[in-house]
Design a protein around this motif. Sequence first.
Motif, mmCIF file in Angstrom:
data_model
loop_
_atom_site.group_PDB
_atom_site.id
_atom_site.type_symbol
_atom_site.label_atom_id
_atom_site.label_comp_id
_atom_site.label_asym_id
_atom_site.label_seq_id
_atom_site.Cartn_x
_atom_site.Cartn_y
_atom_site.Cartn_z
ATOM 1 N N THR A 132 0.833 -1.195 0.000
ATOM 2 C CA THR A 132 0.000 0.000 0.000
ATOM 3 C C THR A 132 0.873 1.252 0.000
ATOM 4 O O THR A 132 1.903 1.303 0.684
ATOM 5 C CB THR A 132 -0.915 0.018 1.236
ATOM 6 O OG1 THR A 132 -1.730 -1.169 1.221
ATOM 7 C CG2 THR A 132 -1.822 1.240 1.235
ATOM 8 N N ILE A 135 -0.854 7.863 1.978
ATOM 9 C CA ILE A 135 -0.707 9.311 1.924
ATOM 10 C C ILE A 135 -0.535 9.844 3.350
ATOM 11 O O ILE A 135 -1.296 9.495 4.253
ATOM 12 C CB ILE A 135 -1.924 9.964 1.249
ATOM 13 C CG1 ILE A 135 -2.194 9.327 -0.119
ATOM 14 C CG2 ILE A 135 -1.711 11.469 1.113
ATOM 15 C CD1 ILE A 135 -1.053 9.426 -1.101
ATOM 16 N N ARG A 140 -1.998 14.857 2.358
ATOM 17 C CA ARG A 140 -3.438 15.065 2.147
ATOM 18 C C ARG A 140 -3.755 16.505 1.764
ATOM 19 O O ARG A 140 -4.783 16.771 1.138
ATOM 20 C CB ARG A 140 -4.220 14.651 3.394
ATOM 21 C CG ARG A 140 -4.316 13.143 3.554
ATOM 22 C CD ARG A 140 -5.344 12.769 4.603
ATOM 23 N NE ARG A 140 -4.869 13.030 5.953
ATOM 24 C CZ ARG A 140 -4.173 12.163 6.689
ATOM 25 N NH1 ARG A 140 -3.853 10.976 6.178
ATOM 26 N NH2 ARG A 140 -3.787 12.464 7.908
ATOM 27 N N THR A 145 -0.586 15.501 -4.055
ATOM 28 C CA THR A 145 -1.309 14.299 -3.613
ATOM 29 C C THR A 145 -2.698 14.585 -3.048
ATOM 30 O O THR A 145 -3.382 13.658 -2.620
ATOM 31 C CB THR A 145 -0.471 13.553 -2.561
ATOM 32 O OG1 THR A 145 0.077 14.507 -1.627
ATOM 33 C CG2 THR A 145 0.670 12.785 -3.206
ATOM 34 N N ILE A 148 -6.080 12.231 -3.237
ATOM 35 C CA ILE A 148 -5.730 10.837 -3.517
ATOM 36 C C ILE A 148 -5.759 10.064 -2.202
ATOM 37 O O ILE A 148 -5.125 10.449 -1.218
ATOM 38 C CB ILE A 148 -4.344 10.728 -4.177
ATOM 39 C CG1 ILE A 148 -4.374 11.435 -5.537
ATOM 40 C CG2 ILE A 148 -3.920 9.274 -4.325
ATOM 41 C CD1 ILE A 148 -3.032 11.473 -6.232
ATOM 42 N N ASN A 150 -5.186 6.463 0.090
ATOM 43 C CA ASN A 150 -4.236 5.349 0.107
ATOM 44 C C ASN A 150 -4.601 4.362 -0.998
ATOM 45 O O ASN A 150 -5.787 4.108 -1.241
ATOM 46 C CB ASN A 150 -4.268 4.628 1.453
ATOM 47 C CG ASN A 150 -3.892 5.532 2.607
ATOM 48 O OD1 ASN A 150 -3.350 6.618 2.426
ATOM 49 N ND2 ASN A 150 -4.183 5.086 3.821
ATOM 50 N N PHE A 151 -3.595 3.809 -1.669
ATOM 51 C CA PHE A 151 -3.897 2.903 -2.776
ATOM 52 C C PHE A 151 -2.931 1.737 -2.801
ATOM 53 O O PHE A 151 -1.812 1.807 -2.268
ATOM 54 C CB PHE A 151 -3.904 3.640 -4.117
ATOM 55 C CG PHE A 151 -2.604 4.309 -4.493
ATOM 56 C CD1 PHE A 151 -1.684 3.676 -5.327
ATOM 57 C CD2 PHE A 151 -2.307 5.590 -4.041
ATOM 58 C CE1 PHE A 151 -0.496 4.288 -5.696
ATOM 59 C CE2 PHE A 151 -1.117 6.225 -4.411
ATOM 60 C CZ PHE A 151 -0.218 5.568 -5.237
ATOM 61 N N ASP A 215 -0.913 3.333 -13.791
ATOM 62 C CA ASP A 215 -1.868 3.312 -12.689
ATOM 63 C C ASP A 215 -2.375 4.735 -12.473
ATOM 64 O O ASP A 215 -1.595 5.694 -12.436
ATOM 65 C CB ASP A 215 -1.192 2.788 -11.422
ATOM 66 C CG ASP A 215 -2.093 2.857 -10.211
ATOM 67 O OD1 ASP A 215 -2.790 1.879 -9.940
ATOM 68 O OD2 ASP A 215 -2.087 3.913 -9.536
ATOM 69 N N ASN A 217 -3.469 6.491 -10.004
ATOM 70 C CA ASN A 217 -2.928 7.251 -8.874
ATOM 71 C C ASN A 217 -1.470 7.626 -9.107
ATOM 72 O O ASN A 217 -1.066 8.771 -8.865
ATOM 73 C CB ASN A 217 -3.075 6.452 -7.589
ATOM 74 C CG ASN A 217 -4.512 6.278 -7.167
ATOM 75 O OD1 ASN A 217 -5.231 7.248 -6.958
ATOM 76 N ND2 ASN A 217 -4.951 5.035 -7.041
ATOM 77 N N THR A 220 -1.178 10.317 -11.868
ATOM 78 C CA THR A 220 -1.598 11.631 -11.382
ATOM 79 C C THR A 220 -0.528 12.255 -10.508
ATOM 80 O O THR A 220 -0.214 13.449 -10.644
ATOM 81 C CB THR A 220 -2.918 11.511 -10.610
ATOM 82 O OG1 THR A 220 -3.942 11.058 -11.496
ATOM 83 C CG2 THR A 220 -3.331 12.848 -10.010
ATOM 84 N N ILE A 221 0.051 11.467 -9.611
ATOM 85 C CA ILE A 221 1.093 11.986 -8.723
ATOM 86 C C ILE A 221 2.299 12.445 -9.520
ATOM 87 O O ILE A 221 2.857 13.532 -9.276
ATOM 88 C CB ILE A 221 1.481 10.918 -7.683
ATOM 89 C CG1 ILE A 221 0.359 10.745 -6.655
ATOM 90 C CG2 ILE A 221 2.800 11.273 -6.985
ATOM 91 C CD1 ILE A 221 0.524 9.554 -5.739
#
Length: 235
Positions: A132, A135, A140, A145, A148, A150-151, A215, A217, A220-221
């Motif tokens: 995992t 964040i 946050r 980030t 987003i 946690n992923f 992915d 996430n 995007t990051i």
Amino acid sequence: MNSRRALIVRGGWPGHQPVETTDLFRPFLGDNGFDIRIEESSEIYADAHVMARTDLIVQAVSMSEISSAAIKGLREAVIAGTGFAGWHGGIVDSYRINSDYLQLVGGQFVKHPSKAPEEIRGDGADSFLPHTIDITELGRDHEITRGIANFALTTEQYWVLHDDLNDVLATTTHPARPDQPWHRPITSPAVWTRSWGAGRVFVATPGHDTEVLRDANVRTIVERGLLWASRRGSA
């Protein structure tokens, strides 16, 4: 002509797909007003004229070596305001023996633990572990980030040595395991930023290959991180 200049420096160990992964972000950079120059050698960092006109360096060079002139030029450019950004081994497993580079980046890959012995198959997926990306409280609220959650990923989970100058936006935790020699969970930074002189440094440790970088996430990051790192006031 676009208003900003990005320099992509790529090479090193081919297993990290330096060409394919950087090509993934070229349309994004172009759409956000960057003229893009691509170099296959870090020696471009020694060219003071080029560096002074560069707003963002995107580096994807795993392992390899760097000359004294190149690291001097890179550090001077970042101090003067050029942004420096990258992902995975292309930025935190570069130029391992150069302490000036390690100080600039603020972290060094040392390991990606493998699966349990009974699960080892002898292929590249032996180090792909489900884990995992968490964040942090800072993350946050940070523009890179924000929004987003946690992923989960299944890929290499980087164990990173780091220092307290980093602003850590996300972490990942290596659990204690009976087949490994460490005795308690170890948390490593997975996404961080760093101020160095007038410049900004952005690092994301996920990004072993194009599949990981696609992915939603992770992508995007990275995209937000590239824009964040770019020279302030250059837009």
